[in-house]
Design a protein around this motif. Sequence first.
Motif, PDB file in Angstrom:
ATOM      1  N   THR A  66       0.826  -1.205   0.000  1.00  0.00           N
ATOM      2  CA  THR A  66       0.000   0.000   0.000  1.00  0.00           C
ATOM      3  C   THR A  66       0.861   1.256   0.000  1.00  0.00           C
ATOM      4  O   THR A  66       0.575   2.214  -0.736  1.00  0.00           O
ATOM      5  CB  THR A  66      -0.949   0.006   1.215  1.00  0.00           C
ATOM      6  OG1 THR A  66      -1.735  -1.195   1.211  1.00  0.00           O
ATOM      7  CG2 THR A  66      -1.872   1.206   1.183  1.00  0.00           C
ATOM      8  N   LYS A  67       1.911   1.277   0.801  1.00  0.00           N
ATOM      9  CA  LYS A  67       2.794   2.446   0.813  1.00  0.00           C
ATOM     10  C   LYS A  67       3.491   2.632  -0.535  1.00  0.00           C
ATOM     11  O   LYS A  67       3.709   3.767  -0.973  1.00  0.00           O
ATOM     12  CB  LYS A  67       3.814   2.315   1.948  1.00  0.00           C
ATOM     13  CG  LYS A  67       3.208   2.555   3.323  1.00  0.00           C
ATOM     14  CD  LYS A  67       4.217   2.399   4.445  1.00  0.00           C
ATOM     15  CE  LYS A  67       3.592   2.727   5.802  1.00  0.00           C
ATOM     16  NZ  LYS A  67       4.533   2.507   6.931  1.00  0.00           N
ATOM     17  N   TYR A  68       3.797   1.531  -1.199  1.00  0.00           N
ATOM     18  CA  TYR A  68       4.391   1.620  -2.536  1.00  0.00           C
ATOM     19  C   TYR A  68       3.395   2.271  -3.496  1.00  0.00           C
ATOM     20  O   TYR A  68       3.746   3.173  -4.265  1.00  0.00           O
ATOM     21  CB  TYR A  68       4.767   0.219  -3.025  1.00  0.00           C
ATOM     22  CG  TYR A  68       5.404   0.181  -4.390  1.00  0.00           C
ATOM     23  CD1 TYR A  68       6.792   0.253  -4.534  1.00  0.00           C
ATOM     24  CD2 TYR A  68       4.620   0.075  -5.540  1.00  0.00           C
ATOM     25  CE1 TYR A  68       7.376   0.218  -5.791  1.00  0.00           C
ATOM     26  CE2 TYR A  68       5.200   0.046  -6.802  1.00  0.00           C
ATOM     27  CZ  TYR A  68       6.573   0.114  -6.918  1.00  0.00           C
ATOM     28  OH  TYR A  68       7.155   0.085  -8.170  1.00  0.00           O
ATOM     29  N   PHE A  69       2.150   1.823  -3.445  1.00  0.00           N
ATOM     30  CA  PHE A  69       1.106   2.364  -4.325  1.00  0.00           C
ATOM     31  C   PHE A  69       0.885   3.846  -4.078  1.00  0.00           C
ATOM     32  O   PHE A  69       0.615   4.614  -5.011  1.00  0.00           O
ATOM     33  CB  PHE A  69      -0.189   1.581  -4.111  1.00  0.00           C
ATOM     34  CG  PHE A  69      -1.361   2.055  -4.929  1.00  0.00           C
ATOM     35  CD1 PHE A  69      -1.288   2.116  -6.312  1.00  0.00           C
ATOM     36  CD2 PHE A  69      -2.553   2.438  -4.310  1.00  0.00           C
ATOM     37  CE1 PHE A  69      -2.375   2.543  -7.076  1.00  0.00           C
ATOM     38  CE2 PHE A  69      -3.636   2.860  -5.056  1.00  0.00           C
ATOM     39  CZ  PHE A  69      -3.545   2.917  -6.444  1.00  0.00           C
ATOM     40  N   LEU A  70       1.016   4.286  -2.819  1.00  0.00           N
ATOM     41  CA  LEU A  70       0.740   5.670  -2.458  1.00  0.00           C
ATOM     42  C   LEU A  70       1.854   6.636  -2.841  1.00  0.00           C
ATOM     43  O   LEU A  70       1.697   7.855  -2.665  1.00  0.00           O
ATOM     44  CB  LEU A  70       0.470   5.767  -0.950  1.00  0.00           C
ATOM     45  CG  LEU A  70      -0.837   5.122  -0.454  1.00  0.00           C
ATOM     46  CD1 LEU A  70      -0.903   5.168   1.064  1.00  0.00           C
ATOM     47  CD2 LEU A  70      -2.047   5.792  -1.073  1.00  0.00           C
ATOM     48  N   GLN A  71       2.966   6.121  -3.344  1.00  0.00           N
ATOM     49  CA  GLN A  71       4.044   7.013  -3.788  1.00  0.00           C
ATOM     50  C   GLN A  71       3.551   7.887  -4.954  1.00  0.00           C
ATOM     51  O   GLN A  71       2.862   7.393  -5.846  1.00  0.00           O
ATOM     52  CB  GLN A  71       5.253   6.207  -4.257  1.00  0.00           C
ATOM     53  CG  GLN A  71       5.945   5.433  -3.152  1.00  0.00           C
ATOM     54  CD  GLN A  71       7.114   4.633  -3.710  1.00  0.00           C
ATOM     55  OE1 GLN A  71       8.265   5.037  -3.591  1.00  0.00           O
ATOM     56  NE2 GLN A  71       6.803   3.503  -4.325  1.00  0.00           N
ATOM     57  N   PRO A  72       3.889   9.172  -4.950  1.00  0.00           N
ATOM     58  CA  PRO A  72       3.397  10.075  -6.008  1.00  0.00           C
ATOM     59  C   PRO A  72       3.676   9.569  -7.421  1.00  0.00           C
ATOM     60  O   PRO A  72       2.811   9.666  -8.303  1.00  0.00           O
ATOM     61  CB  PRO A  72       4.149  11.383  -5.721  1.00  0.00           C
ATOM     62  CG  PRO A  72       4.434  11.334  -4.254  1.00  0.00           C
ATOM     63  CD  PRO A  72       4.686   9.886  -3.943  1.00  0.00           C
TER      64      PRO A  72
END
Length: 416
Positions: free
Chosen positions: A174-180
């Motif tokens: 999820t944190k990877y996906f949330l990267q700009p």
Amino acid sequence: MGQLSHTRLRCFCVVSTALVALLAYYVYIPLPANISDPWKLMLLDATFRSAQQLSQLIQYVGLSHHLIALNFIIVSFGKKSAWSSPNVQITDTNFDGVEVRVFEGFPKAKEPLKSGIVYIHGGGWALASARISYYDELCSKMAEELNAVIVSIEYRLVPKVHFPEQLYDLDRATKYFLQPQILEKYSVDPERIAISGDSAGGNLAAALGQQFCKDESFRNKIKLQALIYPVLQALDFNTPSYQQNMNSPILPRHVMIRYWIDYLKGNQDFVPAMVVNNHTSLDVEHAATLRSRLNWLSLLPASITKDYKPVMQTVGNTRIVQELPQLLDVRSAPLIADQEVLQNLPKTYILTCEHDVLRDDGIMYVKRLESAGVDVTHDHFEDAFHGCMIFTSWPTNFSVGIRTRDSYIKWLKQNL
């Protein structure tokens, strides 16, 4: 010769009648009058029970762990169907080393950016897959109807990993996906992202949402959370819904307890004690403190509690919580989170089913979130059973499955 043929025919009829009677006895279970498609549900439940019994036999003879065997059967049965939408692109990839299946809806109208949903499949932390037809079709429908990008996470399962490894997978992906730069790659609006999941996936989505709201870097990056008949606590296996639905199809009480024990890498010998709440008796210090702080009766409506008899043991089995302190860990049981954590959660949707042991978990979480000032929509279906939302296609198509799915997607469309 004619007499012999007549005798054989009689034997055949007697044996056939006996087999049909045995099959009917195995398939038939008493169900509430208002439950959706009762005979179809009996057949589905009988199929699942058969698969569970076969997997136990496979473990007994030493061929494989029963959960690995059962998941093999489920995944084989649920291989992707021929159904697909021309308006959705499906890609298998990985986000920070975690396998994901990405569903991209093609825009029906000119819209610069799409919404994004991180979806977490159910299955008792041990079963199913983002790639089986049930979740393939659900996520495709969501991507198409919402013009969204759905990231369905293929997190690692029990017995290969146990709590909290599943949460680590979800956190990384999820944190990877949330990267700009990743959001830009998929044309996702950073202001329109939700996390969602069903059953054990709802548990993981709730836990992930709480972790993110404790982290200032991610607190405001999730606009919504949507939890479908979520598992939220392991303190009390005698809530009204656990008592009323202890033998309900798909997820009877003893099966849910076994999933908990496997998830936390415990001993299945604990099941009988946990069925009667011996693991959270009054002489188990931390458990008793939690249960006194969270008064179940105050979190459930009078229509549910009027005939309810709480099960609180004076003396129990302290060894269970000593060996499985994870039972009282907020990351495994999001319902017991502190009020200060809950008040930072985003707008929430919770779907519950009347004929489900987990019904009251969801209802109690609705009450706790409302008390913390969170905007909550509670969607309750009187004729629904656990797991129904993924059963929308033949031969496991249920009318309540289609209605719950459409209601869930409608809420997402209106709020995301």
